[in-house]
Enzyme design. Sequence first.
Site, PDB file in Angstrom:
ATOM      1  N   TYR A 128      14.816  31.045   4.879  1.00 17.41           N
ATOM      2  CA  TYR A 128      13.797  31.951   5.309  1.00 17.41           C
ATOM      3  C   TYR A 128      13.914  32.259   7.019  1.00 17.41           C
ATOM      4  CZ  TYR A 128      11.357  30.774   1.057  1.00 17.41           C
ATOM      5  OH  TYR A 128      11.113  30.861  -0.358  1.00 17.41           O
ATOM      6  N   HIS A 159      -5.818  -6.906  13.747  1.00 12.97           N
ATOM      7  CA  HIS A 159      -4.662  -6.180  13.568  1.00 12.97           C
ATOM      8  C   HIS A 159      -4.414  -5.760  15.045  1.00 12.97           C
ATOM      9  CE1 HIS A 159      -1.458  -4.108  11.480  1.00 12.97           C
ATOM     10  NE2 HIS A 159      -1.951  -2.878  12.091  1.00 12.97           N
ATOM     11  N   LYS A 213       0.818  -1.157   0.174  1.00 12.41           N
ATOM     12  CA  LYS A 213       0.029   0.072  -0.080  1.00 12.41           C
ATOM     13  C   LYS A 213       1.057   1.353   0.145  1.00 12.41           C
ATOM     14  CE  LYS A 213      -0.753  -0.645   4.977  1.00 12.41           C
ATOM     15  NZ  LYS A 213      -0.905   0.371   5.742  1.00 12.41           N
ATOM     16  N   ARG A 239       1.078 -10.455   6.992  1.00 15.71           N
ATOM     17  CA  ARG A 239       0.945  -9.388   6.219  1.00 15.71           C
ATOM     18  C   ARG A 239       2.305  -8.363   6.446  1.00 15.71           C
ATOM     19  NH1 ARG A 239      -3.893  -9.503   9.411  1.00 15.71           N
ATOM     20  NH2 ARG A 239      -3.202  -7.579  10.343  1.00 15.71           N
ATOM     21  N   ARG A 258     -10.005   0.513  15.402  1.00 19.20           N
ATOM     22  CA  ARG A 258      -9.999   1.651  14.004  1.00 19.20           C
ATOM     23  C   ARG A 258     -11.309   0.815  13.058  1.00 19.20           C
ATOM     24  NH1 ARG A 258      -3.999   1.398  10.794  1.00 19.20           N
ATOM     25  NH2 ARG A 258      -4.543  -0.927  10.616  1.00 19.20           N
ATOM     26  N   CYS A 313      13.738  24.445   2.550  1.00 19.82           N
ATOM     27  CA  CYS A 313      12.588  25.419   1.794  1.00 19.82           C
ATOM     28  C   CYS A 313      11.902  24.318   0.875  1.00 19.82           C
ATOM     29  CB  CYS A 313      13.357  26.169   0.754  1.00 19.82           C
ATOM     30  SG  CYS A 313      14.510  27.416   1.402  1.00 19.82           S
ATOM     31  N   MET A 314      10.896  24.616   0.031  1.00 18.15           N
ATOM     32  CA  MET A 314       9.905  23.788  -0.420  1.00 18.15           C
ATOM     33  C   MET A 314      10.809  22.760  -1.482  1.00 18.15           C
ATOM     34  SD  MET A 314       6.590  24.235  -2.816  1.00 18.15           S
ATOM     35  CE  MET A 314       5.786  25.617  -1.726  1.00 18.15           C
ATOM     36  N   ASP A 315      11.790  23.513  -2.121  1.00 18.84           N
ATOM     37  CA  ASP A 315      12.799  22.720  -3.151  1.00 18.84           C
ATOM     38  C   ASP A 315      14.199  22.766  -2.941  1.00 18.84           C
ATOM     39  OD1 ASP A 315      10.078  22.873  -4.477  1.00 18.84           O
ATOM     40  OD2 ASP A 315      10.585  25.023  -4.771  1.00 18.84           O
TER      41      ASP A 315
END
Length: 366
Positions: free
Chosen positions: A264, A166, A40, A219, A136, A310-312
């Site tokens: 920043y 689980h 998954k 699993r 859950r 930073c973002m990138d």
Amino acid sequence: MKEAINRPVKAIIHLDQLRENIRLIRQHLDSKQKFYAVVKADGYGHGAIPIARVAQQCGVDGLCVAVLDEALELRQAGIHLPILVLGITHPKFAQLMVDNHISVTVSSLDFLKQAKTYMIQGVLPIHVALDTGMNRIGLKTGEEITGLMHELEQSECYQLEGVFTHFATADGEDDNRVQKQYEQFQHLLSYLTIQPTYTHLGNSAMSIWRNHYFSDIVRIGIAMYGLNPSDFTLPMPLPIKPILSLETEIIHVHQLKRGEAVSYGAKYIAKEDEWIATLPLGYADGWRRDLGKQSVYIGHEKCDIVGVVCMDQMMIKISQPYPVGTKVELIGQHQSASDLAVNIGTIGYEILCGISQRVHRVYVDK
Ligand SMILES: Cc1ncc(COP(=O)(O)O)c(C=O)c1O
């Protein structure tokens, strides 16, 4: 979002190590147990299709995913193993699941009552989830199970392939809660009037440390990817190794004068003249801002990240002006996803799943 293949950021996935991990886990299991590989969340960030292909070649018995779309993606890629969707699927998709030979998790009687109204032909294989303490999903009481059994006895639309639970604390030291959940599972199983093909409860942690709580199917997710499910709480008895490394290259180097600030908020201020390198990845790639206090490696040299991520992009302090193109290890030989995770109060799973789609996955196989 597309993978960025034209920049030097790569998650390298070592399929040979995946094979070895599967072999080691298999060896540790009881020969009667079925091995379902959990792929998954795009194979915990490793790429569900290539992981599933290798797992299939290695002879695993089935696959688990969280949502229907993940199962369909595997079918479209030609994966023919049994697939179980572990999460809750809307009953309106029952026929689609039948047509694609996908097994569904059932968590309520209501699901069975509705799903058959959407079915035209065929039989839907179901795995009934029992909630034994995770709180859950799943049926919680004997009464609920009795109601569900009654429905199954009446209907020809379903095949009871599995009943499972689980565990909430399988990766911890204390066995008390595990024992309680196990006893509750046994208790709830006593309400079954139709015997399922399989009962199962083992994730990686249960299968590695507590396999005496027998499970027809295991699993296995995180251990297959080479991480200790507990990170460092419990010692790992198997010599599995992480299959993913994350690498980049320096894209810019400059000298910072004493008193100058980086990034920043100008939060990092140089105490002396120093060399700074910029790396072309940031929090949009999964290198979260709270990983900004960690280090990366150039060869064996540990280099601190400086200034906020930073973002990138992000900046690191380097001991000398390395050339642009110098290789930098973010996850690999010197630090694992578990090492990073414990430093920022999370788990290895989250670091792996957090590596975003933008990061180019490169598969290597010896
Ligand atoms: C129901 C279920 N089974 C198995 C797994 C696999 O767990 P692990 O990656 O710890 O092996 C998960 C993962 O979250 C799960 O939710």
